[in-house]
Design an enzyme around this catalytic site. Structure first.
Site, PDB file in Angstrom:
ATOM      1  N   SER A 186       0.870  -1.192   0.000  1.00 53.27           N
ATOM      2  CA  SER A 186       0.000   0.000   0.000  1.00 53.27           C
ATOM      3  C   SER A 186       0.895   1.225   0.000  1.00 53.27           C
ATOM      4  CB  SER A 186      -0.843   0.001   1.283  1.00 53.27           C
ATOM      5  OG  SER A 186      -1.439   1.255   1.489  1.00 53.27           O
ATOM      6  N   TYR A 230      -1.940  -0.894  10.461  1.00 50.06           N
ATOM      7  CA  TYR A 230      -1.966  -1.150   9.009  1.00 50.06           C
ATOM      8  C   TYR A 230      -0.611  -0.779   8.382  1.00 50.06           C
ATOM      9  CZ  TYR A 230      -3.743  -1.182   4.227  1.00 50.06           C
ATOM     10  OH  TYR A 230      -3.940  -1.447   2.890  1.00 50.06           O
TER      11      TYR A 230
END
Ligand SMILES: NC(=O)c1ccc[n+]([C@@H]2O[C@H](COP(=O)([O-])OP(=O)(O)OC[C@H]3O[C@@H](n4cnc5c(N)ncnc54)[C@H](OP(=O)(O)O)[C@@H]3O)[C@@H](O)[C@H]2O)c1
Length: 276
Positions: free
Chosen positions: A144, A157
């Site tokens: 990401s 995350y």
């Protein structure tokens, strides 16, 4: 690399980017094994591929929780037994967790690591020995842009994705000369269910987007595999962040502090008890 005829495993194929990837691979007549926990969603995918791409090999659905070693072993071993090889493994399964770090329990932090980081590691540990015997294969790890720098209210995350990138780089060097390639993908915000399912612990608002459609992200990933790319930035923001964090870290730090201020103070009652 030519995708047609390749044996592909996609984890997290029941929705979002993974589902779009399964469709994109099938559209190029790859033999897709689609893994996730929701069997009904995988069955829908199987039907959709059969309708849209009748020339493609049928998708094989495998119910698999990537936090369970036995499931992952069954996924990879079964694919090799059925199809003779795994040419491409896409580690895409992932979950989110949003809110201020001090409100994140250790258990929730660990769950994010167990899916986003160790889920990929489990799959890699199973697949690499098979790829080594054939001296070929591609491992695609879906990270990401949040792996490039810690983003406020996404501590677990970002930690999971940053660690996934570091582990992928280690693996890439270790596999040099074996014929096995490791690709790292850095998608930006994408319009998927991840935001509906993520646990929210409060303390901040979610930014409003913009979001890319998952089909566009999947098409970019498949093109990158065809081009034998290594690191794949799918957005201008991702490319800019990757350059800026090296050249001008204080600018990135300032931007993150500004984002934190702007989003701070989200309604604490937003916190929920979602279990994913
Ligand atoms: N959406 C974004 O803005 C964005 C941006 C950058 C990167 N990404 C990454 O892209 C990947 C795909 O996410 P998405 O946005 O497409 O979200 P999504 O629609 O929620 O898809 C996540 C997938 O992961 C699966 N999954 C979750 N936990 C699992 C587990 N324990 N075992 C097996 N599968 C599991 C889910 O299926 P089941 O629930 O059926 O198991 C689902 O198929 C993730 O790695 C995410 O971090 C997303």
């Amino acid at each position: 690399m030519r995708i047609e005829g390749k044996n592909v495993i996609v984890t997290g194929a029941s929705s979002g980017i993974g589902r779009a990837l399964a469709l994109a691979f099938a559209g190029k007549r790859a033999a897709v094994t689609a893994a996730a926990r929701r069997a009904d969603r995988l069955d829908q995918l199987v039907r959709e591929v059969a309708e849209r791409f009748p020339d493609a090999p049928p998708v094989v659905p495998v119910t698999c929780d990537v936090t369970r070693e036995a499931d992952v072993s069954w996924l990879v071993g079964g694919t090799v037994e059925r199809r003779g090889a795994v040419d491409i493994l896409v580690n895409n399964a992932g979950i989110g967790l949003y809110g201020k770090m001090e409100s994140v329990s250790i258990e929730d932090f660990q769950e994010v690591l167990s899916v986003n980081l160790l889920g990929a590691v489990r799959c890699i540990r199973e697949v690499v020995p098979f790829m080594r015997t054939r001296e070929s294969g591609v491992i695609v790890n879906v990270a990401s842009v949040a792996a490039l720098h810690g983003v406020p209210y996404l501590s677990a995350y970002c930690a999971s994705k940053g660690a996934l990138v570091a582990a992928s780089q280690s693996l890439r060097a270790e596999l040099d000369g074996t014929g096995i390639r490791v690709m790292i993908v850095y998608p930006g915000y994408t319009d998927t269910e991840i935001f509906e399912h993520e646990k929210v612990v409060g303390g901040a608002r979610r930014p409003p987007g913009p979001f890319a459609p998952p089909g566009r992200v999947a098409a970019g990933i498949v093109r990158a595999i065809e081009r034998n790319a290594g690191d794949v930035f799918l957005t201008a923001q991702g490319r800019a962040l990757s350059v800026l964090r090296g050249l001008a870290p204080p600018i990135v730090e300032r931007a993150m502090r500004r984002i934190a201020r702007e989003l701070r103070g989200g309604d604490e009652s937003q916190a929920d008890d979602g279990t994913r």
